[in-house]
Motif scaffolding. Sequence first.
Motif, short mmCIF file in Angstrom:
data_model
loop_
_atom_site.label_atom_id
_atom_site.label_comp_id
_atom_site.label_asym_id
_atom_site.label_seq_id
_atom_site.Cartn_x
_atom_site.Cartn_y
_atom_site.Cartn_z
N LEU A 59 1.07 -0.83 0.49
CA LEU A 59 -0.04 0.10 0.13
C LEU A 59 0.41 1.34 -0.07
O LEU A 59 0.29 2.24 -0.90
N SER A 60 1.50 1.26 0.85
CA SER A 60 2.62 2.32 0.77
C SER A 60 3.74 2.54 0.00
O SER A 60 4.03 3.72 -0.79
N ASP A 61 3.81 1.64 -1.22
CA ASP A 61 4.66 1.39 -1.94
C ASP A 61 3.60 2.16 -3.17
O ASP A 61 4.26 3.23 -3.85
N PRO A 111 -10.60 0.44 4.68
CA PRO A 111 -10.82 1.64 4.83
C PRO A 111 -10.19 2.57 5.68
O PRO A 111 -10.22 3.79 5.45
N GLY A 112 -9.77 2.10 6.60
CA GLY A 112 -9.28 2.56 7.74
C GLY A 112 -7.73 2.84 7.19
O GLY A 112 -7.03 4.32 8.16
N ARG A 113 -7.51 2.84 6.42
CA ARG A 113 -5.75 3.27 5.98
C ARG A 113 -5.95 4.86 4.19
O ARG A 113 -5.73 4.83 3.88
N PRO A 133 -5.65 12.76 0.54
CA PRO A 133 -4.45 13.40 -0.80
C PRO A 133 -4.55 12.69 -1.47
O PRO A 133 -4.59 13.10 -2.69
N ILE A 134 -3.90 11.72 -1.74
CA ILE A 134 -3.66 10.22 -2.27
C ILE A 134 -4.74 10.28 -3.31
O ILE A 134 -4.93 10.00 -4.28
N MET A 135 -6.26 10.01 -2.32
CA MET A 135 -7.60 9.69 -4.09
C MET A 135 -7.56 11.08 -4.42
O MET A 135 -7.69 11.10 -5.77
#
Lengths: 530, 227
Positions: free
Chosen positions: B26-28, B58-60, B64-66
Amino acid sequence: MASSYDYDDGSLESRHGRPPSAGQGGASTDLGYDPNFVPDSVKTFVVHLYRHIREKNVYEIHQMYEGSFQRLSDRMFRDNPWPSVEAIAPYVDNDHVFCLLYREMWFRHVYARLSPTGRQRVESWDNYCSLFGVVLHGVVNMQLPNQWLWDMVDEFVYQFQSYCQYRAKLKNKTEEELQLLQQYDQAWNVYGVLNYLQALVEKSAITEILEREKEGLEQFTATDGYDYEGGTSNVLKMLGYYSMIGLLRVHCLLGDYHTGLKCLAAIDISQQGVYNVVIGSHISTIYHYGFANLMLRRYVEAIREFNKILLYILKYKQYHQKSPQYDQILKKNEQMYALLAICLCLCPQINLVEENVNSQLRDKYNEKMTKMLRYDDEAYAVYDELFTYACPKFITPSAPVLEEPLTNYNQDAYRLQLKLFLYEVKQQQLLSGVRSFLKLYSTISIGKLAAYMEVDEPTLRTILMTYKHKMHAVDSDGKVIPNADLDFYISEDIVHVVESKPIKHYGDYFLRQVLKFEEMISELERIKLD
Amino acid sequence: MGREQQQVSYTVKQLVSVNPYNPDILSDLENYVNEQVSSQTYSLDANLCLLRLYQFEPGRMSTPIMVQILIKALMAMPASDFSLCLFLIPEQVQMQEQFKTLIVLSHYLETARFRQFWDEAAKRRSILEVVPGFEQAIQAYAIHVLSLTYQKVPRTVLAEAINIEGLSLDKFIEHHVAISGWVLEKSHGHSQLIVLPRNEFNYPELKKHTTDGVPFEDVTRIFPILS
């Protein structure tokens, strides 16, 4: 929303049309059911099935699987599950793999005819994990009928979908059921489901096999995936193949149509292939492929594929009347007619639809299609109704939040997809008006057309550009493909209308006649020689 | 520096195709979105993969990214990437202010309401300026729609579509005359007309009737007879 269709997943009604005879508490508590009692017919059944599997007699296995199992279920297990796996194990040498297969059938029967409890759902998940685990380790050395292997993948995805619906309905759950959800939070988790399907695709190397087949280096489609000569196992290969369709299905349930189609990319649906050997897999593939294309606004592609499959079902459904999948075939047939009606209203290309399919479509949906083309409030209600009837059972994949207040959120995913779909329909609202005017003229000035349509000129220009944009979809390679039967271009202030003529396939016609006559000539020559 | 970036995106693409159903990436993927924005590249597959993971966890979710993903998707028009992303974003999230703004902007673009689009975009500059290249991408889309529709487009229509006027518009047109084959003409009312290059959409007679031809594989069926 004006939807008369009950979207709720009654897992029975949506599959076999039979109401649950046992209560929600699960069938195993019914009076008169002893899981350890094995009637003689069942004894014979498992002994013979086990033997046929060991002897790799695929034909016999298929007969027993499709025929005997259904007959025994109808006769003896209408309201009860089959005997437990522990009870039949002694008759089959306690064979580990056979027991996993038996259990898979056992749970499938419960889902189809009874109502599974929370615990049974979790146990079924465990069984699939073990079964797929064994297959992925490459230890399985059987040849099983494609029908069975397809049913396994199909059922796996179905039970996942059913579980997501089940755990999203929290309001009326008992304390015990909530406890179970919390304790077994890994059961049917979305990562597990997707990763198993992905693993089957990868471990079976099915994409490489299909590639090599295109270059003539491998036999796969020709033997329907079986290995008649070498007798190696077809299980991993076929599960890998069907898992591609399984992945398409799961991605559609999540609303990710683009990736779903990518998962299916290795299968060329313009050709015959293993996917249309088993009618269930054929229908599921095309249904989801068509639906994904509909949501991607590639209406022409969707119409083409729906047309082909509906024609196929029309011709061949009589041969499947006795099959246990018959109800499902009919249901999907009706759903695809609804989707075809939607596509044709958004993209009027009736020339793509074959005559017989078209007359069936008119019988079922003529009135509704007329309404949809009017684009008033009533039209949206009809779009809503048909979409709701025909769409997949979308899911919320994330784990439930088991705190107060407990709600039912199983319809959230569906509502989102419906809302976005209707939003798209609304954007196309003004286009049918333009189309009906353009049909009447070969050239017309912007000013005049604006006056007829009762809008000002700048608005008309935007409407015309919208028409052009919506009628030209972008395919997966980034190419622009026209959708419209009616086209135009604007030169300064004049709109020039171009109607595409229906295409006459002279070339194809001549080729077919040449081949037919050649056949007749060789027949005649053979007679002369005799 | 460039090669390092290339290596990062290569790895992400591999992750997405080989191991997409994995919360660890996910973070990548989030970093990759930031990279797409800064290096003006784009990958629909990677972004859909991330949106799916947000669905699973959904918690993550990161607003801003979306938002960045959606803006990048808008820039991909006429492809329907924006709707594809919306299909994966929960309804409550779409009710948030920034998302509603982007949905409105998408609506204007989908219905070719360019004047309203540029007006609204000007008001929401703060949301949009995080992504460089936005304006040019939308202008390219506008020209695409004009090329589908017009053989000869009046200057005023072009100006409204790409939100450029006066001297800048002259320069813009000059540039495309040199590079894209545009031609200038004078209309009857002495206003400027831009003649757009011919393609099969604004010159339907150019449409290749591929169905009139016969695919080669079909012809091979009669080869045994011809010999």
